[in-house]
Design an enzyme around this catalytic site. Structure first.
Site, PDB file in Angstrom:
ATOM      1  N   THR A 167      -4.667 -20.749  16.277  1.00 25.82           N
ATOM      2  CA  THR A 167      -6.089 -20.518  16.030  1.00 25.82           C
ATOM      3  C   THR A 167      -6.253 -19.245  15.211  1.00 25.82           C
ATOM      4  O   THR A 167      -5.647 -18.221  15.514  1.00 25.82           O
ATOM      5  CB  THR A 167      -6.852 -20.405  17.376  1.00 25.82           C
ATOM      6  OG1 THR A 167      -6.666 -21.631  18.075  1.00 25.82           O
ATOM      7  CG2 THR A 167      -8.337 -20.147  17.164  1.00 25.82           C
ATOM      8  N   GLY A 219       1.593  -8.144   7.478  1.00 25.81           N
ATOM      9  CA  GLY A 219       2.418  -8.143   6.266  1.00 25.81           C
ATOM     10  C   GLY A 219       3.839  -8.552   6.621  1.00 25.81           C
ATOM     11  O   GLY A 219       4.498  -9.278   5.866  1.00 25.81           O
ATOM     12  N   THR A 220       4.291  -8.096   7.757  1.00 22.30           N
ATOM     13  CA  THR A 220       5.649  -8.443   8.217  1.00 22.30           C
ATOM     14  C   THR A 220       5.796  -9.959   8.326  1.00 22.30           C
ATOM     15  O   THR A 220       6.792 -10.535   7.863  1.00 22.30           O
ATOM     16  CB  THR A 220       5.921  -7.777   9.585  1.00 22.30           C
ATOM     17  OG1 THR A 220       5.887  -6.361   9.406  1.00 22.30           O
ATOM     18  CG2 THR A 220       7.255  -8.205  10.165  1.00 22.30           C
ATOM     19  N   CYS A 263      13.857   8.055  13.045  1.00 19.90           N
ATOM     20  CA  CYS A 263      14.667   8.579  14.135  1.00 19.90           C
ATOM     21  C   CYS A 263      14.991   7.442  15.098  1.00 19.90           C
ATOM     22  O   CYS A 263      14.087   6.794  15.595  1.00 19.90           O
ATOM     23  CB  CYS A 263      13.861   9.650  14.857  1.00 19.90           C
ATOM     24  SG  CYS A 263      14.783  10.518  16.094  1.00 19.90           S
ATOM     25  N   ASN A 300       6.706   2.343  -0.001  1.00 21.45           N
ATOM     26  CA  ASN A 300       5.941   2.951   1.092  1.00 21.45           C
ATOM     27  C   ASN A 300       6.250   4.436   1.288  1.00 21.45           C
ATOM     28  O   ASN A 300       5.402   5.192   1.735  1.00 21.45           O
ATOM     29  CB  ASN A 300       6.166   2.194   2.407  1.00 21.45           C
ATOM     30  CG  ASN A 300       7.599   1.784   2.620  1.00 21.45           C
ATOM     31  OD1 ASN A 300       8.202   1.121   1.782  1.00 21.45           O
ATOM     32  ND2 ASN A 300       8.165   2.183   3.738  1.00 21.45           N
TER      33      ASN A 300
HETATM   34  N1  PLP Z   1       5.741  -3.998   3.436  1.00 19.85           N
HETATM   35  C1  PLP Z   1       5.566  -2.687   3.209  1.00 19.85           C
HETATM   36  C2  PLP Z   1       5.943  -2.117   1.873  1.00 19.85           C
HETATM   37  C3  PLP Z   1       5.046  -1.859   4.204  1.00 19.85           C
HETATM   38  O1  PLP Z   1       4.887  -0.560   3.962  1.00 19.85           O
HETATM   39  C4  PLP Z   1       4.696  -2.434   5.461  1.00 19.85           C
HETATM   40  C5  PLP Z   1       4.183  -1.599   6.554  1.00 19.85           C
HETATM   41  O2  PLP Z   1       4.373  -0.396   6.586  1.00 19.85           O
HETATM   42  C6  PLP Z   1       4.883  -3.817   5.638  1.00 19.85           C
HETATM   43  C7  PLP Z   1       5.411  -4.560   4.602  1.00 19.85           C
HETATM   44  C8  PLP Z   1       4.542  -4.482   6.937  1.00 19.85           C
HETATM   45  O3  PLP Z   1       3.161  -4.681   7.085  1.00 19.85           O
HETATM   46  P1  PLP Z   1       2.521  -4.864   8.531  1.00 19.85           P
HETATM   47  O4  PLP Z   1       2.354  -3.499   9.114  1.00 19.85           O
HETATM   48  O5  PLP Z   1       1.200  -5.541   8.302  1.00 19.85           O
HETATM   49  O6  PLP Z   1       3.449  -5.699   9.329  1.00 19.85           O
END
Ligand code: PLP
Length: 383
Positions: free
Chosen positions: A235, A72-73, A322, A149
């Site tokens: 890949t 996701g990052t 932290c 989150n």
């Molecule tokens: N966006 C949100 C709202 C998240 O909570 C997170 C991970 O905690 C991410 C993006 C990042 O996802 P990933 O862990 O796949 O890098």
């Protein structure tokens, strides 16, 4: 006999579902490079395309709109590099409660960046967004997460996206925490870009996706062999992608189970509230994810609570982070205007597909025991 550890940190990561673990292991054993032209490669390519359709279906999107990434990052990074580049964006607007993978990448982009405030219930002021976008000569990109989150707070994305589009701005929605927990429809939300991450909904870690409106492009951030139609070279993580696809399909199947978690969560919160009047459940009255509860116990640092609960056999996380030995209060709670006392004493409890009602009941008891030991309020009651 000691009882098993109770994991209640699904917003950090969810264990892969058994069917997913099985298919990942099988695909890893069989192998295959989707770029190879021989039979084995073509079979691998077909698996990637099947997963693309499964992931698209989870989000109500078209398969061709899905670009697989390594997390996701990475998908969020791709928005603030590739989407910004392809669409000549000159200005960014993000909420003050975005995940670091949005906030830090937006800040590093070098573009003009504005933060959209949230109210004390965690909601973005839609009017403020409209005012900021009014008369903007530069192409803007607005980024707001669907569900937070930490608090689980759900934003009114379709309303915010409509305001952005009115001003010809693009709209990105980080749906990492929402996917698999609430129904997702990219078309109804009217987002131009959407981020997903497999490990939050029962898929493997290390695979994510950026979805986009097919008519709006994204330039590659990672260059090389031109995989993913040139949008993300390298890949493909074949086993991960297949696992993400199956997890997406199972998430659609299991959506009702996820929404039923709200009942156990709500029971836990009302029992905790009745037992400890000093405790505060953040966003309790707002629209939020069915699995998330952020509970503050004023006077007891989040880290102390997390460690105490860990020793008692419960895995939850701090609402605050932290760093270098210093306790940093949650940026989300601070942005909501909740003072340091609340922001540094909140823990996040997040349920998921393996959670049982017994787990939640045991946690509720465990929390009460912790509160009686640690809360200054409890000590006053004894005195
Ligand atoms: N966006 C949100 C709202 C998240 O909570 C997170 C991970 O905690 C991410 C993006 C990042 O996802 P990933 O862990 O796949 O890098």
């Amino acid at each position: 006999m000691s009882r098993p550890f109770i994991y209640l940190d699904y917003n950090a990561t969810a264990p892969a579902k058994p069917e997913v673990a099985e298919v990942v292991a099988r695909v890893m054993t069989e192998g295959g490079n989707p770029s190879s032209v021989h039979t084995h490669g073509r079979a691998a390519k077909a698996l990637v395309e099947e997963a693309r359709a499964q992931v698209a279906a989870l989000a109500g999107a078209e398969p061709k709109s899905v670009t697989f990434t390594g997390s996701g990052t990475e998908a969020n990074n791709l928005v603030f590099t590739g989407a910004v580049k392809a669409n000549k964006v000159g200005r960014l607007l993000i909420s003050t409660t975005e995940h670091e993978s949005v906030a830090k990448t937006a800040a590093a982009s070098g573009l003009a960046l504005e933060e959209l405030p949230v109210d004390r219930f965690g909601a973005i002021d839609a009017e403020a967004l409209g005012e900021r976008l009014e008369g903007s000569s530069e192409k803007a990109l607005v980024s707001v997460m669907l569900a937070n989150n930490e608090t689980g707070r759900i934003q009114d994305i379709s309303q915010l996206a409509a305001i952005a589009h009115e001003a010809q701005a693009l709209f990105h929605c980080d749906a990492v925490q929402a996917a698999g927990k609430i129904p997702l429809d990219m078309t109804a939300l009217d987002a131009d870009f959407m981020t997903l991450s497999a490990h939050k909904f029962g898929g493997p870690q290390g695979v994510g996706a950026l979805l986009r409106r097919p008519s709006i492009d994204v330039a590659a951030m990672i260059l090389g062999g031109g995989q993913e139609l040139g949008r993300r070279s390298g890949t493909e993580n074949l086993a991960g992608i297949v696992g993400m696809g199956l997890a997406a399909e199972l998430a659609v199947r299991d959506m009702a189970t996820m929404s039923s978690l709200a009942k156990w969560r709500d029971d836990m919160e009302s029992q905790i509230g009745a037992y400890a009047p000093e405790a505060l459940v953040v966003c309790q009255e707002s629209q939020r994810l069915p699995n998330t509860s952020l509970i503050s116990l004023p006077g007891v640092l989040s880290e102390t609570q997390v460690m105490t609960l860990d020793l008692a056999g419960f895995g939850v996380s701090a609402g605050s982070a932290c760093s270098s030995g210093k306790v940093a209060a949650s940026h989300t709670l601070k942005a909501m205007g909740l003072g340091d006392e609340i922001a540094s004493s909140a823990i996040r409890v997040s349920l998921g597909w393996k959670t049982t009602q017994e787990d939640v009941k045991a946690f509720t008891q465990g929390w009460m025991t912790m509160r009686d030991r640690l809360s200054p309020q409890a000590r006053t009651e004894v005195a």
